[in-house]
Design a protein around this motif. Structure first.
Motif, PDB file in Angstrom:
ATOM      1  N   GLY A   2       0.847  -1.189   0.000  1.00 31.11           N
ATOM      2  CA  GLY A   2       0.000   0.000   0.000  1.00 31.11           C
ATOM      3  C   GLY A   2       0.877   1.231   0.000  1.00 31.11           C
ATOM      4  O   GLY A   2       1.945   1.250   0.608  1.00 31.11           O
ATOM      5  N   TRP A   3       0.432   2.268  -0.695  1.00 28.38           N
ATOM      6  CA  TRP A   3       1.270   3.456  -0.883  1.00 28.38           C
ATOM      7  C   TRP A   3       0.403   4.701  -0.829  1.00 28.38           C
ATOM      8  O   TRP A   3      -0.603   4.780  -1.530  1.00 28.38           O
ATOM      9  N   ALA A   4       0.773   5.644   0.035  1.00 29.43           N
ATOM     10  CA  ALA A   4       0.108   6.950   0.101  1.00 29.43           C
ATOM     11  C   ALA A   4       1.159   8.010  -0.210  1.00 29.43           C
ATOM     12  O   ALA A   4       1.941   8.404   0.664  1.00 29.43           O
ATOM     13  N   ASP A  17     -15.666   5.550  -5.752  1.00 27.08           N
ATOM     14  CA  ASP A  17     -15.121   4.776  -6.876  1.00 27.08           C
ATOM     15  C   ASP A  17     -13.608   4.617  -6.753  1.00 27.08           C
ATOM     16  O   ASP A  17     -13.065   3.544  -7.036  1.00 27.08           O
ATOM     17  N   GLU A  18     -12.942   5.674  -6.353  1.00 31.47           N
ATOM     18  CA  GLU A  18     -11.485   5.634  -6.188  1.00 31.47           C
ATOM     19  C   GLU A  18     -11.106   4.595  -5.146  1.00 31.47           C
ATOM     20  O   GLU A  18     -10.221   3.763  -5.374  1.00 31.47           O
ATOM     21  N   LEU A  19     -11.753   4.619  -4.020  1.00 32.38           N
ATOM     22  CA  LEU A  19     -11.428   3.675  -2.958  1.00 32.38           C
ATOM     23  C   LEU A  19     -11.756   2.238  -3.351  1.00 32.38           C
ATOM     24  O   LEU A  19     -11.019   1.313  -3.004  1.00 32.38           O
ATOM     25  N   ALA A  20     -12.823   2.055  -4.080  1.00 31.15           N
ATOM     26  CA  ALA A  20     -13.233   0.705  -4.500  1.00 31.15           C
ATOM     27  C   ALA A  20     -12.195   0.041  -5.402  1.00 31.15           C
ATOM     28  O   ALA A  20     -12.147  -1.186  -5.494  1.00 31.15           O
ATOM     29  N   LEU A  21     -11.346   0.832  -6.027  1.00 32.53           N
ATOM     30  CA  LEU A  21     -10.275   0.274  -6.855  1.00 32.53           C
ATOM     31  C   LEU A  21      -9.208  -0.427  -6.015  1.00 32.53           C
ATOM     32  O   LEU A  21      -8.435  -1.227  -6.533  1.00 32.53           O
ATOM     33  N   TYR A  22      -9.161  -0.122  -4.728  1.00 35.04           N
ATOM     34  CA  TYR A  22      -8.083  -0.597  -3.864  1.00 35.04           C
ATOM     35  C   TYR A  22      -8.496  -1.674  -2.876  1.00 35.04           C
ATOM     36  O   TYR A  22      -7.645  -2.294  -2.249  1.00 35.04           O
ATOM     37  N   GLY A  23      -9.782  -1.883  -2.683  1.00 35.35           N
ATOM     38  CA  GLY A  23     -10.228  -2.906  -1.735  1.00 35.35           C
ATOM     39  C   GLY A  23     -11.709  -2.827  -1.474  1.00 35.35           C
ATOM     40  O   GLY A  23     -12.417  -1.986  -2.044  1.00 35.35           O
ATOM     41  N   ASP A  24     -12.171  -3.694  -0.585  1.00 37.05           N
ATOM     42  CA  ASP A  24     -13.594  -3.837  -0.331  1.00 37.05           C
ATOM     43  C   ASP A  24     -14.126  -3.066   0.874  1.00 37.05           C
ATOM     44  O   ASP A  24     -15.326  -2.798   0.933  1.00 37.05           O
ATOM     45  N   ALA A  25     -13.299  -2.735   1.834  1.00 34.56           N
ATOM     46  CA  ALA A  25     -13.758  -2.108   3.079  1.00 34.56           C
ATOM     47  C   ALA A  25     -13.896  -0.592   2.949  1.00 34.56           C
ATOM     48  O   ALA A  25     -13.518   0.164   3.844  1.00 34.56           O
ATOM     49  N   ALA A  59      -4.111   3.178   0.791  1.00 31.36           N
ATOM     50  CA  ALA A  59      -3.024   2.339   1.293  1.00 31.36           C
ATOM     51  C   ALA A  59      -3.550   1.315   2.297  1.00 31.36           C
ATOM     52  O   ALA A  59      -3.157   0.141   2.264  1.00 31.36           O
ATOM     53  N   LEU A  60      -4.440   1.737   3.165  1.00 26.93           N
ATOM     54  CA  LEU A  60      -4.981   0.824   4.167  1.00 26.93           C
ATOM     55  C   LEU A  60      -5.899  -0.227   3.542  1.00 26.93           C
ATOM     56  O   LEU A  60      -5.941  -1.370   4.006  1.00 26.93           O
ATOM     57  N   LEU A  61      -6.591   0.135   2.494  1.00 25.60           N
ATOM     58  CA  LEU A  61      -7.392  -0.857   1.770  1.00 25.60           C
ATOM     59  C   LEU A  61      -6.501  -1.932   1.163  1.00 25.60           C
ATOM     60  O   LEU A  61      -6.857  -3.111   1.148  1.00 25.60           O
ATOM     61  N   ARG A  62      -5.343  -1.554   0.662  1.00 26.42           N
ATOM     62  CA  ARG A  62      -4.393  -2.546   0.128  1.00 26.42           C
ATOM     63  C   ARG A  62      -3.907  -3.465   1.247  1.00 26.42           C
ATOM     64  O   ARG A  62      -3.753  -4.659   1.050  1.00 26.42           O
ATOM     65  N   LEU A  63      -3.677  -2.885   2.427  1.00 28.10           N
ATOM     66  CA  LEU A  63      -3.277  -3.686   3.581  1.00 28.10           C
ATOM     67  C   LEU A  63      -4.370  -4.709   3.907  1.00 28.10           C
ATOM     68  O   LEU A  63      -4.093  -5.892   4.100  1.00 28.10           O
ATOM     69  N   ASP A  64      -5.613  -4.267   3.938  1.00 31.36           N
ATOM     70  CA  ASP A  64      -6.739  -5.167   4.202  1.00 31.36           C
ATOM     71  C   ASP A  64      -6.833  -6.267   3.147  1.00 31.36           C
ATOM     72  O   ASP A  64      -7.303  -7.372   3.430  1.00 31.36           O
ATOM     73  N   ALA A  65      -6.391  -5.959   1.933  1.00 32.11           N
ATOM     74  CA  ALA A  65      -6.460  -6.921   0.832  1.00 32.11           C
ATOM     75  C   ALA A  65      -5.259  -7.879   0.824  1.00 32.11           C
ATOM     76  O   ALA A  65      -5.165  -8.727  -0.048  1.00 32.11           O
ATOM     77  N   GLY A  66      -4.343  -7.726   1.778  1.00 31.64           N
ATOM     78  CA  GLY A  66      -3.242  -8.675   1.874  1.00 31.64           C
ATOM     79  C   GLY A  66      -1.849  -8.101   1.772  1.00 31.64           C
ATOM     80  O   GLY A  66      -0.870  -8.841   1.899  1.00 31.64           O
ATOM     81  N   ALA A  67      -1.707  -6.810   1.543  1.00 34.89           N
ATOM     82  CA  ALA A  67      -0.362  -6.218   1.504  1.00 34.89           C
ATOM     83  C   ALA A  67       0.316  -6.408   2.860  1.00 34.89           C
ATOM     84  O   ALA A  67      -0.349  -6.391   3.902  1.00 34.89           O
ATOM     85  N   VAL A  87      -5.893   9.556  11.470  1.00 30.52           N
ATOM     86  CA  VAL A  87      -4.835   8.925  10.675  1.00 30.52           C
ATOM     87  C   VAL A  87      -3.829   8.228  11.598  1.00 30.52           C
ATOM     88  O   VAL A  87      -3.422   7.092  11.339  1.00 30.52           O
ATOM     89  N   LEU A  88      -3.449   8.883  12.677  1.00 33.52           N
ATOM     90  CA  LEU A  88      -2.497   8.287  13.613  1.00 33.52           C
ATOM     91  C   LEU A  88      -3.039   6.983  14.202  1.00 33.52           C
ATOM     92  O   LEU A  88      -2.300   5.997  14.333  1.00 33.52           O
ATOM     93  N   GLU A  89      -4.303   6.963  14.547  1.00 38.83           N
ATOM     94  CA  GLU A  89      -4.910   5.748  15.090  1.00 38.83           C
ATOM     95  C   GLU A  89      -4.856   4.603  14.075  1.00 38.83           C
ATOM     96  O   GLU A  89      -4.542   3.464  14.414  1.00 38.83           O
ATOM     97  N   LEU A  90      -5.144   4.926  12.822  1.00 37.24           N
ATOM     98  CA  LEU A  90      -5.113   3.907  11.777  1.00 37.24           C
ATOM     99  C   LEU A  90      -3.691   3.434  11.487  1.00 37.24           C
ATOM    100  O   LEU A  90      -3.465   2.248  11.214  1.00 37.24           O
ATOM    101  N   ILE A  91      -2.720   4.340  11.557  1.00 31.15           N
ATOM    102  CA  ILE A  91      -1.321   3.945  11.365  1.00 31.15           C
ATOM    103  C   ILE A  91      -0.886   3.008  12.492  1.00 31.15           C
ATOM    104  O   ILE A  91      -0.231   1.986  12.244  1.00 31.15           O
TER     105      ILE A  91
END
Length: 122
Positions: A2-4, A17-25, A59-67, A87-91
Motif C-alpha cells: 500500500g502506498w500513500a 469509486d477511487e477507494l473501491a479500486l483498492y479494496g472492499d472495506a 493504502a490501508l485498503l491494500r493492507l486489508d487486501a493482503g499487503a 490517521v495516527l490511530e489507523l497507522i
C-alpha cells in the motif's frame, strides 16, 4: 504494498469509486477518515487534506487486501488535529498487522515508530 504518496493522483469518478479500486472495506475508511460526506465528490475537487486522507485510505485498503507493507509519505500533512488523530490511530493499528514505512516531519507520527532513520542534516 500500500502506498500513500505526498501528491496523490486519482482515476475514480468519485471518492467511493477511487477507494473501491483498492479494496472492499470502503465504508470503513469513509467513516474512519471523515470522508463519508465526500463519497460522491469528484476527487479532483478535494482539498489537499481531503486528498491526503483519501490516499491513506487507499493504502490501508491494500493492507486489508493482503499487503504486508505500507509506505506513507507525510500522511498527516495538511490535516487538522482531529483528522490527524484519526490517521495516527489507523497507522498504529496498521503497525500491528504489517510493516509500516513513514516519511514524516510530524512528531506525533514519529512517536509511533519502533525505529527511526534521520535523513539529511540534523
Amino acid at each position: 504494498m500500500g502506498w500513500a504518496p505526498q501528491h496523490p493522483r486519482t482515476v475514480g469518478a468519485t471518492v467511493r469509486d477511487e477507494l473501491a479500486l483498492y479494496g472492499d472495506a470502503v465504508d470503513r475508511y469513509l467513516d474512519a477518515l471523515g470522508l463519508r460526506a465526500l463519497e460522491a465528490a469528484d476527487p479532483a475537487r478535494l482539498s489537499p487534506g481531503e486528498l491526503r486522507r483519501l490516499a491513506v485510505a487507499r493504502a490501508l485498503l491494500r493492507l486489508d487486501a493482503g499487503a504486508t507493507v505500507i509506505l506513507l509519505d507525510e500522511p498527516t500533512a495538511h490535516l487538522d488535529d482531529a483528522a490527524a488523530a484519526a490517521v495516527l490511530e489507523l497507522i498504529a493499528d496498521a503497525g500491528l498487522r504489517a510493516s509500516v514505512v513513514v516519511a514524516s516531519h510530524d512528531a506525533a507520527v514519529l512517536a509511533l515508530a519502533g525505529h527511526t532513520v534521520q535523513l539529511g542534516a540534523p
